[in-house]
Design a protein around this motif. Structure first.
Motif, PDB file in Angstrom:
ATOM      1  N   LEU A   1      -6.075 -16.880 -34.873  1.00 42.42           N
ATOM      2  CA  LEU A   1      -5.776 -15.458 -34.739  1.00 42.42           C
ATOM      3  C   LEU A   1      -5.703 -15.037 -33.275  1.00 42.42           C
ATOM      4  N   TYR A   2      -6.554 -15.617 -32.468  1.00 42.48           N
ATOM      5  CA  TYR A   2      -6.545 -15.276 -31.047  1.00 42.48           C
ATOM      6  C   TYR A   2      -5.227 -15.706 -30.388  1.00 42.48           C
ATOM      7  N   LYS A   3      -4.799 -16.937 -30.688  1.00 42.17           N
ATOM      8  CA  LYS A   3      -3.535 -17.410 -30.114  1.00 42.17           C
ATOM      9  C   LYS A   3      -2.357 -16.605 -30.643  1.00 42.17           C
ATOM     10  N   ARG A   4      -2.398 -16.243 -31.896  1.00 41.22           N
ATOM     11  CA  ARG A   4      -1.319 -15.427 -32.471  1.00 41.22           C
ATOM     12  C   ARG A   4      -1.261 -14.059 -31.810  1.00 41.22           C
ATOM     13  N   GLY A   5      -2.429 -13.488 -31.536  1.00 40.74           N
ATOM     14  CA  GLY A   5      -2.450 -12.196 -30.843  1.00 40.74           C
ATOM     15  C   GLY A   5      -1.918 -12.296 -29.429  1.00 40.74           C
ATOM     16  N   MET A   6      -2.228 -13.401 -28.748  1.00 37.76           N
ATOM     17  CA  MET A   6      -1.723 -13.587 -27.388  1.00 37.76           C
ATOM     18  C   MET A   6      -0.201 -13.731 -27.385  1.00 37.76           C
ATOM     19  N   ARG A   7       0.368 -14.310 -28.437  1.00 37.43           N
ATOM     20  CA  ARG A   7       1.818 -14.469 -28.486  1.00 37.43           C
ATOM     21  C   ARG A   7       2.518 -13.150 -28.754  1.00 37.43           C
ATOM     22  N   THR A   8       1.963 -12.342 -29.637  1.00 36.86           N
ATOM     23  CA  THR A   8       2.601 -11.068 -29.998  1.00 36.86           C
ATOM     24  C   THR A   8       2.398  -9.986 -28.938  1.00 36.86           C
ATOM     25  N   ARG A   9       1.398 -10.141 -28.096  1.00 32.36           N
ATOM     26  CA  ARG A   9       1.095  -9.106 -27.097  1.00 32.36           C
ATOM     27  C   ARG A   9       2.227  -8.913 -26.080  1.00 32.36           C
ATOM     28  N   PRO A  10       2.839  -9.951 -25.528  1.00 25.85           N
ATOM     29  CA  PRO A  10       3.964  -9.726 -24.583  1.00 25.85           C
ATOM     30  C   PRO A  10       5.138  -9.002 -25.212  1.00 25.85           C
ATOM     31  N   GLN A  11       5.441  -9.265 -26.486  1.00 21.72           N
ATOM     32  CA  GLN A  11       6.549  -8.604 -27.151  1.00 21.72           C
ATOM     33  C   GLN A  11       6.274  -7.110 -27.306  1.00 21.72           C
ATOM     34  N   VAL A  12       5.026  -6.757 -27.648  1.00 23.61           N
ATOM     35  CA  VAL A  12       4.672  -5.345 -27.792  1.00 23.61           C
ATOM     36  C   VAL A  12       4.785  -4.625 -26.454  1.00 23.61           C
ATOM     37  N   LEU A  13       4.292  -5.268 -25.392  1.00 21.22           N
ATOM     38  CA  LEU A  13       4.374  -4.654 -24.068  1.00 21.22           C
ATOM     39  C   LEU A  13       5.821  -4.469 -23.625  1.00 21.22           C
ATOM     40  N   LYS A  14       6.668  -5.441 -23.984  1.00 18.52           N
ATOM     41  CA  LYS A  14       8.078  -5.356 -23.621  1.00 18.52           C
ATOM     42  C   LYS A  14       8.746  -4.189 -24.329  1.00 18.52           C
ATOM     43  N   ARG A  15       8.461  -3.986 -25.595  1.00 24.47           N
ATOM     44  CA  ARG A  15       9.041  -2.882 -26.352  1.00 24.47           C
ATOM     45  C   ARG A  15       8.566  -1.536 -25.798  1.00 24.47           C
ATOM     46  N   LEU A  16       7.277  -1.497 -25.458  1.00 26.08           N
ATOM     47  CA  LEU A  16       6.750  -0.246 -24.913  1.00 26.08           C
ATOM     48  C   LEU A  16       7.403   0.086 -23.572  1.00 26.08           C
ATOM     49  N   SER A  17       7.618  -0.908 -22.757  1.00 25.48           N
ATOM     50  CA  SER A  17       8.238  -0.659 -21.453  1.00 25.48           C
ATOM     51  C   SER A  17       9.697  -0.237 -21.604  1.00 25.48           C
ATOM     52  N   GLU A  18      10.417  -0.835 -22.560  1.00 19.74           N
ATOM     53  CA  GLU A  18      11.812  -0.454 -22.789  1.00 19.74           C
ATOM     54  C   GLU A  18      11.927   0.961 -23.319  1.00 19.74           C
ATOM     55  N   SER A  19      11.036   1.326 -24.223  1.00 19.06           N
ATOM     56  CA  SER A  19      11.068   2.686 -24.761  1.00 19.06           C
ATOM     57  C   SER A  19      10.732   3.708 -23.676  1.00 19.06           C
TER      58      SER A  19
END
Length: 283
Positions: free
Chosen positions: A258-276
């Motif tokens: 779960l920790y590794k999965r969270g680390m993988r999804t975190r950059p994508q969320v930050l990228k979406r937030l920055s684009e918005s």
């Protein structure tokens, strides 16, 4: 002149008498140390006798190592099958735990680590098991039951202790027909006394005992000892510890996943937030 000599003789006599009285107490007192010395020697003699008897009593003509090997064979190659049949061995049977003089001491051993053994009586710790055995012999000898038929090592011939203790030397040694016959006779006597053939379940265990131990007492080399196999009885504490260990390892891997999965999804969320955030800026 005569009166003067008479007075001198009287004084001399009185002086001699006084000297005798003064010397008499010294002679009596001089004998007192001899009497006390004799009394002390008697006391020391009476004290040395029990010590000598104690030393004689501590001579146990029973091998602890071979007794341990015999009991290990009983625990692994006999008792699991007896328990499976729900049969209780009589205390009259030589294979019963009460007939092992070292059983209580062996149960008071704690193997904490590779080089760490602890005495269950006084909590002292030792580097090797042999030193703990010596400690039992020296400090806790009074806990041994040295009565008749309590030496489990006497049954080693019937139970094939040499096969377990030193299999290499046994393979090189030549078979002695006379000794083999004696061991087989002892083995069959154990089967008859511990598992009477006229008592239901015991009769099946009688047959099992003959096949497991007695048939191998032959110089032909076939069958081998313990032909019916072995079973090691597992305790409930061992089962509980094993289950807890598996659960801990399982939770650990789930957490890492779960920790590794969270680390993988975190950059994508930050990228979406920055684009918005960029789109909302006024031109």
């Amino acid at each position: 002149m005569t009166s003067t000599m008479g007075r001198r003789s009287i004084w001399v006599a009185l002086l001699v008498i006084s000297l005798l009285f003064s010397l008499r107490p010294q002679r009596v007192s001089s004998t007192l140390p001899l009497q006390s010395l004799n009394q002390g020697s008697k006391d020391s003699a009476t004290e040395s006798a029990p010590k000598q008897d104690w030393n004689d009593a501590r001579e146990v003509h029973c091998s602890r190592e071979r007794s341990r090997a015999a009991w290990k064979i009983i625990e692994e190659y006999l008792m699991p099958f007896v328990d499976k049949k729900k049969h209780k061995i009589s205390t009259e049977c030589r294979l019963h735990p009460d007939n092992d003089m070292f059983r209580d001491q062996e149960q008071h051993k704690t193997h904490l680590d590779f080089n760490d053994w602890k005495c269950g009586y006084c909590r002292k710790r030792f580097y090797e098991e042999k030193y703990l055995d010596q400690h039992f012999d020296n400090r806790h000898y009074d806990l041994l039951n040295v009565s008749r038929n309590k030496c489990m090592a006497d049954l080693c011939g019937a139970l094939h202790c040499d096969h377990v203790m030193d299999s290499v030397s046994q393979k090189k040694s030549k078979c002695n027909p006379a000794a083999t016959a004696r061991n087989k006779h002892m083995c069959e006597a154990l089967a008859d006394s511990c598992f009477p053939i006229n008592q239901g379940v015991a009769s099946h265990l009688h047959e099992f005992f003959l096949r497991q131990f007695c048939d191998a007492h032959t110089c032909s080399g076939k069958p081998k000892p313990f032909s019916r196999g072995r079973q090691v009885r597992t305790s409930w504490s061992y089962v509980v510890i094993s289950v807890l260990t598996i659960l801990i390892v399982l939770f650990f891997y789930v957490f890492v996943y779960l920790y590794k999965r969270g680390m993988r999804t975190r950059p994508q969320v930050l990228k979406r937030l920055s684009e918005s955030g960029r789109k909302k800026k006024p031109s």
